[in-house]
Design an enzyme around this catalytic site. Sequence first.
Site, PDB file in Angstrom:
ATOM      1  CG  HIS A  27      -0.598   0.433   2.515  1.00 61.05           C
ATOM      2  ND1 HIS A  27      -0.901   1.203   3.597  1.00 61.05           N
ATOM      3  CD2 HIS A  27       1.014   0.051   3.105  1.00 61.05           C
ATOM      4  CE1 HIS A  27       0.313   0.916   4.841  1.00 61.05           C
ATOM      5  NE2 HIS A  27       1.024   1.014   4.919  1.00 61.05           N
ATOM      6  CB  CYS A  37       3.383   5.477   5.580  1.00 61.19           C
ATOM      7  SG  CYS A  37       4.159   4.604   6.276  1.00 61.19           S
ATOM      8  CG  HIS A  41       5.571   0.890   2.607  1.00 62.93           C
ATOM      9  ND1 HIS A  41       4.518   1.787   2.209  1.00 62.93           N
ATOM     10  CD2 HIS A  41       5.165   0.603   4.125  1.00 62.93           C
ATOM     11  CE1 HIS A  41       3.826   2.624   3.194  1.00 62.93           C
ATOM     12  NE2 HIS A  41       4.652   1.363   4.124  1.00 62.93           N
ATOM     13  CG  HIS A  43       3.345  -3.277   6.263  1.00 62.49           C
ATOM     14  ND1 HIS A  43       3.850  -2.768   7.386  1.00 62.49           N
ATOM     15  CD2 HIS A  43       2.542  -2.462   5.588  1.00 62.49           C
ATOM     16  CE1 HIS A  43       4.431  -1.377   6.789  1.00 62.49           C
ATOM     17  NE2 HIS A  43       3.033  -1.230   5.712  1.00 62.49           N
ATOM     18  CG  HIS A  78       0.561 -12.802  -2.663  1.00 60.94           C
ATOM     19  ND1 HIS A  78       0.477 -13.031  -1.433  1.00 60.94           N
ATOM     20  CD2 HIS A  78       1.721 -13.097  -2.316  1.00 60.94           C
ATOM     21  CE1 HIS A  78       1.270 -13.400  -0.365  1.00 60.94           C
ATOM     22  NE2 HIS A  78       2.653 -13.466  -1.328  1.00 60.94           N
ATOM     23  CD  GLU A 130       0.980  -0.254   8.459  1.00 66.80           C
ATOM     24  OE1 GLU A 130       0.144  -0.302   7.619  1.00 66.80           O
ATOM     25  OE2 GLU A 130       1.654  -0.035   9.090  1.00 66.80           O
TER      26      GLU A 130
END
Length: 149
Positions: A27, A37, A41, A43, A78, A130
């Site tokens: 996201h 952010c 990137h 998580h 994914h 997260e």
Amino acid sequence: MLQQVYPAAQHPYCYELNKDFHFAAAHFVPAEEAGKCQQLHGHTYYANVTIAGDELDSAGFLVNFAIIKRLIHDRFDHSLLNNDKESFSEDQPDRFPTTEVVARTISEIVQRHLDGTMNKPQCIQVYLRETPTSYCIYRPKRKAGNDGS
């Protein structure tokens, strides 16, 4: 997944079910205040969904664990969360794919499914981790008539 103890949501229901699962997703947060952010990137999110109710279904479940995982894992694993335009937006801050909004979205998706069941349990909490050091808890406000009484 490691055994984890989550903060307990207070509720008046007889039954409480918790489902743990994880999903990998990318996201970005389209706001200057998001700092790093803002960049794409990813998580590995760890989620716990808490569902409560007084009535079991015809199979003796509050809700089948597999349904909860399928609703969320199959949708988000994914993926690039920003591409899910039904859930997220790049124009409305209350729909940016932040941890808070993702937790709320998980709750809303699960509750939409639960609303279509005969026993109508409630999604009372979503815990979403997260990173190893950052998580969010979302507890929807109870609607009138959904207080278990």
